[in-house]
Design a protein around this motif. Structure first.
Motif, short mmCIF file in Angstrom:
data_model
loop_
_atom_site.label_atom_id
_atom_site.label_comp_id
_atom_site.label_asym_id
_atom_site.label_seq_id
_atom_site.Cartn_x
_atom_site.Cartn_y
_atom_site.Cartn_z
N UNK A 1 40.52 19.59 41.52
CA UNK A 1 40.58 20.13 40.17
C UNK A 1 40.02 19.23 39.10
N UNK A 2 39.62 18.02 39.48
CA UNK A 2 39.05 17.08 38.52
C UNK A 2 37.56 16.89 38.81
N UNK A 3 36.82 16.47 37.80
CA UNK A 3 35.39 16.24 37.94
C UNK A 3 35.10 14.74 37.91
N UNK A 4 34.11 14.29 38.68
CA UNK A 4 33.74 12.88 38.59
C UNK A 4 33.03 12.60 37.27
N UNK A 5 33.54 11.64 36.52
CA UNK A 5 32.93 11.28 35.24
C UNK A 5 32.00 10.08 35.40
N UNK A 6 32.44 9.09 36.13
CA UNK A 6 31.61 7.91 36.37
C UNK A 6 31.93 7.35 37.75
N UNK A 7 30.88 6.89 38.44
CA UNK A 7 31.06 6.26 39.74
C UNK A 7 30.15 5.05 39.82
N UNK B 1 26.72 8.15 35.56
CA UNK B 1 27.60 8.87 34.64
C UNK B 1 27.27 10.35 34.71
N UNK B 2 28.25 11.16 35.05
CA UNK B 2 28.07 12.61 35.09
C UNK B 2 28.37 13.17 33.71
N UNK B 3 27.41 13.92 33.12
CA UNK B 3 27.59 14.40 31.75
C UNK B 3 27.74 15.91 31.66
N UNK B 4 27.27 16.65 32.66
CA UNK B 4 27.40 18.11 32.64
C UNK B 4 27.10 18.65 34.03
#
Length: 269
Positions: free
Chosen positions: A51-57, A220-223
């Motif tokens: 249910x969560x999205x990766x924001x930064x890895x 960084x995932x932005x969209x």
């Protein structure tokens, strides 16, 4: 099943532990691509963050991967109201090869302000460069993509002379173009780490061709990207002391910036 999904399949052995393997289909030379193994490890973390999205890895590469079995051990570092942070260790033969740190959360916070001073790269179709035309050796992983590179930034790949500064060195180290999966798979959050490391390093215009091992890669995932091509631009501003940095942007066909990346790598010698 698409190649990327087939090769990222993991089996949950127990809570926080996953088993999988690395295919030779994603090799650079004989070494698995760093973006692919980062995406593989992120897939294990995603299983622990439903249910969560990766924001930064961020991945720190400790030693090269080989082919065959691997294990991913995921640890939840912090679970907050808005964000959760995880660490993961990717192991082969009992040795750690990559240490991953990722923060997950909601990708688009409601009511958040919007502003940018970036724009998608302009990609000319006149004289565009196909990877098959490149003077560089085509690694096995190139079969998984369609890549078209803008002639202005990538003509040197087929032997065109780059623009030079007064001292005779190339005026810039940059590649822009379009990329998509060759088998028709649409881009998504799971694949952005791979796309961030899927084209030739632009620093090769100023350094001798060779393997460019990644020491650290952050995405960084932005969209969430829409289906279709991704536009990319990758730039290197400094090659010094045996190292180089590379900054990247990935834009979808709707003109949305979907990912930004930076990596530190060894420069070819």
């Amino acid at each position: 099943m698409y190649a990327f999904d087939a090769d990222r399949r993991l089996t949950r052995v127990e809570p926080g532990r996953y088993a999988g393997g690395i295919s030779a289909r994603w090799d650079i030379g004989t070494i698995p691509n760093g973006g692919f193994v980062l995406a593989l490890g992120l897939g294990a973390v995603q299983e622990e963050a439903p249910g969560l999205a990766p924001l930064t890895v961020t991945g720190h590469y400790l030693r090269p991967f080989g082919h065959g079995a691997l294990e991913v051990a995921v640890e939840r570092i912090k679970e907050g109201k808005r964000f959760s942070t995880f660490a993961a260790r990717m192991l082969q033969g009992g040795r750690e090869h990559l240490r991953l740190l990722a923060t997950f959360g909601q990708l688009d916070l409601p009511g958040a302000p919007r502003w940018q001073d970036l724009a998608p790269p302009e990609i000319s179709t006149a004289g565009e460069v196909r990877i098959a035309e490149s003077r560089l050796p085509a690694p096995p992983m190139t079969q998984n993509f369609e890549v078209v590179i803008d002639a202005e930034t990538g003509g040197w790949l087929r032997g065109d002379p780059p623009s030079l500064r007064a001292d005779g060195t190339p005026s810039r180290a940059e590649l822009s173009g379009r990329i998509r999966f060759a088998d028709g798979r649409a881009p998504d959050l799971a694949s952005l780490s791979l796309f961030a490391d899927a084209v030739p390093p632009p620093a090769l215009v100023v350094a001798r061709a060779g393997w460019v091992p990644t020491l650290e890669l952050t995405v960084h995932h932005r969209a969430v990207p829409v289906p279709g091509w991704l536009r990319f631009v990758f730039r290197t501003h400094l090659v010094q002391g045996g190292y180089l940095e590379e900054d990247g942007e990935l834009w979808d066909e709707a003109g949305t910036l979907v990912a930004m990346s930076r990596q530190l790598a060894l420069s070819p010698t």
